[in-house]
Design a protein around this motif. Structure first.
Motif, PDB file in Angstrom:
ATOM      1  N   LYS A  58       0.858  -1.172   0.000  1.00  0.00           N
ATOM      2  CA  LYS A  58       0.000   0.000   0.000  1.00  0.00           C
ATOM      3  C   LYS A  58       0.904   1.235   0.000  1.00  0.00           C
ATOM      4  O   LYS A  58       2.031   1.180   0.524  1.00  0.00           O
ATOM      5  N   SER A  62      -1.489   6.208   2.480  1.00  0.00           N
ATOM      6  CA  SER A  62      -2.781   5.593   2.801  1.00  0.00           C
ATOM      7  C   SER A  62      -2.972   5.435   4.307  1.00  0.00           C
ATOM      8  O   SER A  62      -4.046   5.032   4.761  1.00  0.00           O
ATOM      9  N   TYR A  79     -17.199  -2.638   0.634  1.00  0.00           N
ATOM     10  CA  TYR A  79     -16.026  -2.089   1.317  1.00  0.00           C
ATOM     11  C   TYR A  79     -15.784  -2.881   2.603  1.00  0.00           C
ATOM     12  O   TYR A  79     -16.621  -2.874   3.506  1.00  0.00           O
ATOM     13  N   THR A 115     -10.402  -2.726   2.202  1.00  0.00           N
ATOM     14  CA  THR A 115     -10.372  -3.381   0.889  1.00  0.00           C
ATOM     15  C   THR A 115     -11.648  -3.127   0.106  1.00  0.00           C
ATOM     16  O   THR A 115     -12.750  -3.291   0.648  1.00  0.00           O
ATOM     17  N   ARG A 116     -11.491  -2.724  -1.146  1.00  0.00           N
ATOM     18  CA  ARG A 116     -12.642  -2.692  -2.056  1.00  0.00           C
ATOM     19  C   ARG A 116     -12.782  -4.109  -2.609  1.00  0.00           C
ATOM     20  O   ARG A 116     -12.199  -4.456  -3.631  1.00  0.00           O
ATOM     21  N   LYS A 134      -6.854  -2.631  -3.162  1.00  0.00           N
ATOM     22  CA  LYS A 134      -6.124  -2.604  -1.895  1.00  0.00           C
ATOM     23  C   LYS A 134      -5.381  -1.291  -1.626  1.00  0.00           C
ATOM     24  O   LYS A 134      -5.280  -0.866  -0.475  1.00  0.00           O
ATOM     25  N   SER A 139      -6.613   3.789   3.035  1.00  0.00           N
ATOM     26  CA  SER A 139      -6.962   2.371   3.164  1.00  0.00           C
ATOM     27  C   SER A 139      -6.183   1.648   4.251  1.00  0.00           C
ATOM     28  O   SER A 139      -6.310   0.430   4.391  1.00  0.00           O
TER      29      SER A 139
END
Length: 232
Positions: A58, A62, A79, A115-116, A134, A139
Protein backbone atom coordinates in the motif's frame (compact mmCIF):
# COMPACT_ATOMS: atom_id res chain seq x y z
CA UNK A 1 16.97 17.32 -0.50
CA UNK A 2 16.57 21.09 -0.44
CA UNK A 3 12.84 21.86 -0.39
CA UNK A 4 13.58 25.17 -2.10
CA UNK A 5 14.77 23.35 -5.24
CA UNK A 6 11.57 21.28 -5.59
CA UNK A 7 9.20 22.25 -8.39
CA UNK A 8 6.24 21.33 -6.17
CA UNK A 9 5.90 21.19 -2.38
CA UNK A 10 7.37 17.91 -1.06
CA UNK A 11 4.67 15.56 0.26
CA UNK A 12 4.33 15.13 4.00
CA UNK A 13 6.19 12.14 5.44
CA UNK A 14 3.92 9.38 6.76
CA UNK A 15 4.48 8.42 10.39
CA UNK A 16 3.02 6.51 13.32
CA UNK A 17 3.13 7.77 16.91
CA UNK A 18 5.04 5.74 19.51
CA UNK A 19 2.93 4.80 22.52
CA UNK A 20 3.81 6.49 25.79
CA UNK A 21 6.18 9.01 24.18
CA UNK A 22 6.20 12.13 22.02
CA UNK A 23 8.29 10.29 19.42
CA UNK A 24 7.16 9.24 15.97
CA UNK A 25 8.12 6.36 13.67
CA UNK A 26 8.58 7.56 10.05
CA UNK A 27 7.12 5.05 7.59
CA UNK A 28 9.07 4.17 4.45
CA UNK A 29 7.00 1.34 2.92
CA UNK A 30 3.89 -0.64 3.79
CA UNK A 31 4.06 -4.35 3.02
CA UNK A 32 1.00 -6.58 3.42
CA UNK A 33 0.62 -10.36 3.69
CA UNK A 34 -2.40 -12.06 2.12
CA UNK A 35 -4.20 -15.18 3.32
CA UNK A 36 -2.23 -15.95 6.46
CA UNK A 37 -4.95 -17.56 8.64
CA UNK A 38 -6.45 -20.92 7.63
CA UNK A 39 -10.05 -19.92 8.35
CA UNK A 40 -9.71 -16.72 6.30
CA UNK A 41 -8.18 -18.63 3.39
CA UNK A 42 -11.21 -20.93 3.46
CA UNK A 43 -13.74 -18.10 3.63
CA UNK A 44 -12.06 -16.52 0.59
CA UNK A 45 -12.28 -19.79 -1.33
CA UNK A 46 -8.55 -20.53 -1.28
CA UNK A 47 -6.35 -23.52 -0.50
CA UNK A 48 -5.03 -23.45 3.06
CA UNK A 49 -1.91 -25.44 2.19
CA UNK A 50 1.25 -23.69 3.38
CA UNK A 51 2.19 -22.06 0.09
CA UNK A 52 4.66 -19.17 0.11
CA UNK A 53 3.03 -16.02 1.52
CA UNK A 54 1.34 -13.52 -0.81
CA UNK A 55 2.87 -10.04 -0.61
CA UNK A 56 1.51 -6.73 -1.85
CA UNK A 57 2.00 -3.07 -0.92
CA UNK A 58 0.00 0.00 0.00
CA UNK A 59 1.25 3.57 -0.47
CA UNK A 60 2.52 5.22 2.69
CA UNK A 61 0.07 8.10 2.32
CA UNK A 62 -2.78 5.59 2.80
CA UNK A 63 -2.04 5.63 6.56
CA UNK A 64 -4.84 6.96 8.76
CA UNK A 65 -4.22 7.77 12.42
CA UNK A 66 -6.15 6.17 15.28
CA UNK A 67 -9.37 7.99 16.12
CA UNK A 68 -9.90 9.34 12.61
CA UNK A 69 -12.76 9.01 10.17
CA UNK A 70 -12.24 7.25 6.86
CA UNK A 71 -14.38 8.04 3.84
CA UNK A 72 -16.37 5.35 2.08
CA UNK A 73 -14.28 5.07 -1.10
CA UNK A 74 -15.52 5.49 -4.68
CA UNK A 75 -15.78 2.66 -7.20
CA UNK A 76 -17.03 0.03 -4.76
CA UNK A 77 -20.23 -1.33 -3.27
CA UNK A 78 -18.48 -3.84 -1.02
CA UNK A 79 -16.03 -2.09 1.32
CA UNK A 80 -14.40 -4.54 3.75
CA UNK A 81 -12.34 -4.42 6.95
CA UNK A 82 -9.37 -6.73 7.63
CA UNK A 83 -7.80 -6.41 11.09
CA UNK A 84 -4.07 -7.21 11.28
CA UNK A 85 -0.99 -7.19 13.50
CA UNK A 86 1.48 -4.52 12.36
CA UNK A 87 5.24 -5.14 12.61
CA UNK A 88 7.58 -2.12 12.44
CA UNK A 89 11.14 -2.63 11.18
CA UNK A 90 14.13 -0.85 12.79
CA UNK A 91 16.99 -2.61 10.97
CA UNK A 92 17.03 -3.55 7.30
CA UNK A 93 18.55 -6.35 5.31
CA UNK A 94 18.17 -8.89 2.54
CA UNK A 95 17.88 -12.68 2.95
CA UNK A 96 17.38 -12.32 6.69
CA UNK A 97 17.55 -15.71 8.47
CA UNK A 98 14.44 -16.70 10.42
CA UNK A 99 16.59 -17.04 13.55
CA UNK A 100 17.67 -13.37 13.27
CA UNK A 101 14.37 -11.84 12.19
CA UNK A 102 13.15 -10.68 15.61
CA UNK A 103 16.29 -8.54 15.97
CA UNK A 104 15.02 -6.37 13.10
CA UNK A 105 11.73 -5.43 14.81
CA UNK A 106 11.21 -2.04 16.45
CA UNK A 107 7.72 -2.73 17.72
CA UNK A 108 4.13 -3.73 17.04
CA UNK A 109 0.78 -2.10 16.38
CA UNK A 110 -2.72 -2.68 15.05
CA UNK A 111 -3.73 -2.05 11.44
CA UNK A 112 -6.71 -2.30 9.13
CA UNK A 113 -6.23 -3.40 5.54
CA UNK A 114 -9.37 -1.74 4.16
CA UNK A 115 -10.37 -3.38 0.89
CA UNK A 116 -12.64 -2.69 -2.06
CA UNK A 117 -13.58 -6.36 -2.12
CA UNK A 118 -15.58 -6.33 -5.34
CA UNK A 119 -12.69 -4.76 -7.23
CA UNK A 120 -10.15 -7.10 -5.64
CA UNK A 121 -12.15 -10.18 -6.57
CA UNK A 122 -12.85 -9.03 -10.13
CA UNK A 123 -9.19 -8.17 -10.69
CA UNK A 124 -8.04 -11.46 -9.19
CA UNK A 125 -10.35 -13.47 -11.45
CA UNK A 126 -8.84 -11.66 -14.44
CA UNK A 127 -5.27 -12.28 -13.26
CA UNK A 128 -4.71 -8.54 -12.82
CA UNK A 129 -2.92 -6.74 -9.94
CA UNK A 130 -4.88 -5.92 -6.78
CA UNK A 131 -3.87 -2.24 -6.47
CA UNK A 132 -7.31 -0.77 -7.18
CA UNK A 133 -8.81 -3.04 -4.55
CA UNK A 134 -6.12 -2.60 -1.90
CA UNK A 135 -3.86 0.42 -2.47
CA UNK A 136 -6.32 3.30 -2.48
CA UNK A 137 -6.53 6.51 -0.45
CA UNK A 138 -6.91 6.16 3.36
CA UNK A 139 -6.96 2.37 3.16
CA UNK A 140 -4.52 1.74 6.03
CA UNK A 141 -5.67 2.93 9.47
CA UNK A 142 -3.00 2.16 12.08
CA UNK A 143 -2.65 2.47 15.83
CA UNK A 144 0.29 3.78 17.80
CA UNK A 145 3.35 1.55 17.80
CA UNK A 146 4.46 -0.21 20.97
CA UNK A 147 8.24 -0.77 21.15
CA UNK A 148 9.51 -4.27 21.85
CA UNK A 149 11.05 -2.92 25.05
CA UNK A 150 7.51 -2.16 26.30
CA UNK A 151 5.56 -5.22 25.17
CA UNK A 152 8.06 -7.90 24.17
CA UNK A 153 7.60 -9.87 20.98
CA UNK A 154 4.01 -10.63 19.98
CA UNK A 155 3.40 -14.20 18.80
CA UNK A 156 0.05 -15.08 20.38
CA UNK A 157 -2.95 -13.42 21.93
CA UNK A 158 -6.42 -12.24 21.02
CA UNK A 159 -7.04 -10.32 17.81
CA UNK A 160 -10.60 -8.98 17.69
CA UNK A 161 -12.65 -6.48 15.69
CA UNK A 162 -16.09 -5.08 16.44
CA UNK A 163 -18.39 -3.06 14.20
CA UNK A 164 -20.82 -0.89 16.16
CA UNK A 165 -20.13 -3.08 19.19
CA UNK A 166 -20.81 -6.39 17.43
CA UNK A 167 -17.88 -8.82 17.25
CA UNK A 168 -16.96 -9.64 13.66
CA UNK A 169 -13.41 -11.02 13.91
CA UNK A 170 -12.23 -13.00 16.94
CA UNK A 171 -9.11 -15.14 16.69
CA UNK A 172 -5.61 -15.66 18.08
CA UNK A 173 -2.29 -14.59 16.57
CA UNK A 174 -0.89 -18.07 17.17
CA UNK A 175 -3.14 -19.27 14.31
CA UNK A 176 -1.12 -17.39 11.67
CA UNK A 177 0.11 -19.83 9.00
CA UNK A 178 3.35 -17.89 8.56
CA UNK A 179 4.75 -16.54 11.84
CA UNK A 180 6.33 -13.09 12.08
CA UNK A 181 9.98 -14.24 11.80
CA UNK A 182 9.08 -16.35 8.74
CA UNK A 183 7.26 -13.40 7.15
CA UNK A 184 10.30 -11.16 7.58
CA UNK A 185 12.65 -13.83 6.22
CA UNK A 186 10.46 -14.49 3.16
CA UNK A 187 9.81 -10.81 2.46
CA UNK A 188 13.54 -10.04 2.59
CA UNK A 189 14.13 -12.49 -0.24
CA UNK A 190 12.09 -10.24 -2.55
CA UNK A 191 12.86 -6.77 -1.17
CA UNK A 192 15.69 -5.08 0.68
CA UNK A 193 13.98 -4.26 3.97
CA UNK A 194 14.84 -0.87 5.45
CA UNK A 195 14.28 0.95 8.75
CA UNK A 196 10.83 2.51 8.62
CA UNK A 197 9.12 -0.36 6.82
CA UNK A 198 5.94 -1.75 8.35
CA UNK A 199 4.34 -5.12 7.64
CA UNK A 200 0.65 -5.98 7.97
CA UNK A 201 0.71 -9.68 8.72
CA UNK A 202 -2.65 -10.95 7.47
CA UNK A 203 -6.20 -11.08 8.80
CA UNK A 204 -8.22 -13.82 10.51
CA UNK A 205 -11.65 -15.00 9.40
CA UNK A 206 -14.73 -12.83 9.70
CA UNK A 207 -14.01 -10.12 7.14
CA UNK A 208 -17.06 -8.27 5.95
CA UNK A 209 -18.60 -5.03 4.69
CA UNK A 210 -19.03 -1.68 6.37
CA UNK A 211 -21.20 1.30 5.52
CA UNK A 212 -21.08 5.02 6.38
CA UNK A 213 -21.68 5.59 10.06
CA UNK A 214 -20.07 2.34 11.25
CA UNK A 215 -17.57 2.46 14.12
CA UNK A 216 -14.73 -0.07 13.89
CA UNK A 217 -12.73 -1.02 16.98
CA UNK A 218 -9.79 -3.40 16.60
CA UNK A 219 -7.90 -4.81 19.56
CA UNK A 220 -4.85 -7.03 20.03
CA UNK A 221 -3.55 -8.27 23.38
CA UNK A 222 -0.86 -5.95 24.83
CA UNK A 223 -1.39 -3.40 22.04
CA UNK A 224 -4.58 -1.63 23.06
CA UNK A 225 -7.15 -0.57 20.50
CA UNK A 226 -7.52 1.05 17.07
CA UNK A 227 -10.74 2.99 16.48
CA UNK A 228 -11.99 4.51 13.23
CA UNK A 229 -15.36 5.57 11.85
CA UNK A 230 -16.60 5.29 8.27
CA UNK A 231 -17.92 8.56 6.90
CA UNK A 232 -20.15 9.11 3.92
Amino acid sequence: MDAGSCVIAPPARAFLPVAGTSQIFPVRRIYCVGRNYVAHVREMGGDESRDPPIFFQKPTDSIVQDGSSIPYPPMTGNYHYELELVVAIKKGGRDIPVADALDHIYGYGIGLDMTRRDLQMDLGKSGLPWEAGKAFDESCPCSRLHPVEQVGHISEGSICLTVDGETKQDSDLRLMIWKVPEIIANLSKYFMLQPGDIILTGTPAGVGPVVPGNKLVGSIDRLGKLTVRVSG
